[in-house]
Write a protein that holds these residues in place. Structure first.
Motif, PDB file in Angstrom:
ATOM      1  N   ASN A 110       8.520   4.438 -10.908  1.00 22.31           N
ATOM      2  CA  ASN A 110       8.610   4.211 -12.345  1.00 22.31           C
ATOM      3  C   ASN A 110       7.332   3.596 -12.910  1.00 22.31           C
ATOM      4  N   GLY A 111       6.221   3.777 -12.184  1.00 23.53           N
ATOM      5  CA  GLY A 111       4.898   3.432 -12.696  1.00 23.53           C
ATOM      6  C   GLY A 111       4.478   1.982 -12.592  1.00 23.53           C
ATOM      7  N   ARG A 112       5.218   1.198 -11.831  1.00 23.62           N
ATOM      8  CA  ARG A 112       4.835  -0.210 -11.687  1.00 23.62           C
ATOM      9  C   ARG A 112       4.162  -0.437 -10.332  1.00 23.62           C
ATOM     10  N   ASN A 113       3.343  -1.479 -10.249  1.00 20.86           N
ATOM     11  CA  ASN A 113       2.638  -1.836  -9.022  1.00 20.86           C
ATOM     12  C   ASN A 113       3.431  -2.907  -8.283  1.00 20.86           C
ATOM     13  N   VAL A 114       3.626  -2.704  -6.993  1.00 23.02           N
ATOM     14  CA  VAL A 114       4.352  -3.670  -6.173  1.00 23.02           C
ATOM     15  C   VAL A 114       3.378  -4.276  -5.177  1.00 23.02           C
ATOM     16  N   ASN A 115       3.415  -5.596  -5.075  1.00 24.54           N
ATOM     17  CA  ASN A 115       2.565  -6.325  -4.126  1.00 24.54           C
ATOM     18  C   ASN A 115       3.343  -7.485  -3.532  1.00 24.54           C
ATOM     19  N   VAL A 116       2.915  -7.909  -2.355  1.00 18.26           N
ATOM     20  CA  VAL A 116       3.411  -9.166  -1.814  1.00 18.26           C
ATOM     21  C   VAL A 116       2.479 -10.232  -2.363  1.00 18.26           C
ATOM     22  N   GLU A 117       3.052 -11.205  -3.055  1.00 18.69           N
ATOM     23  CA  GLU A 117       2.251 -12.248  -3.685  1.00 18.69           C
ATOM     24  C   GLU A 117       2.783 -13.619  -3.301  1.00 18.69           C
TER      25      GLU A 117
END
Length: 126
Positions: free
Chosen positions: A50-57
């Protein structure tokens, strides 16, 4: 685990754990071991599709620091032994998922066996 819009604004998050627990699976993101729920792995795929960026933060009190980019490329549901589509995993709770996967595995185990098509005798005909 944080999902952000393309402009970097926060959208949503899921928790990763550092210790084992009920319903958690051991995974590795960028060389660091974590424990997570299948729903989190499915959520990562949903967010990226759905166009979002996923990261471990990580936030150590001085703002958010990205410690792993694109974790959705590193762990998939299949890596957890789950053959369900990610939308099914998102829709089911953890107990329903375990139940669903158990029958899926039984069905897969029986795929190599065939039925002759002949109707067997009933107990009463003997």
């Amino acid at each position: 685990m944080i999902s952000r819009y393309s402009d970097g604004a926060f959208h949503s998050s899921h928790q990763l754990f550092t210790k084992a627990g009920d319903g958690l699976y051991n995974v590795s993101f960028c060389g660091t071991n974590y424990w997570t729920r299948p729903r989190t792995v499915a959520w990562m795929q949903w967010e990226t599709e759905n166009g979002r960026n996923v990261n471990v933060e990580f936030n150590g009190g001085k703002g958010w620091l990205r410690v792993c980019l694109d974790p959705q490329e590193q762990v998939k549901l299949a890596d957890l032994g789950i053959g369900s589509d990610y939308t099914v995993v998102l829709a089911l709770d953890e107990d329903e998922l375990a139940h669903s996967e158990r029958f899926s595995k039984v069905r897969k185990g029986l795929e190599d066996y065939s039925n002759s098509g002949r109707i067997g005798d009933s107990y009463h005909k003997r």
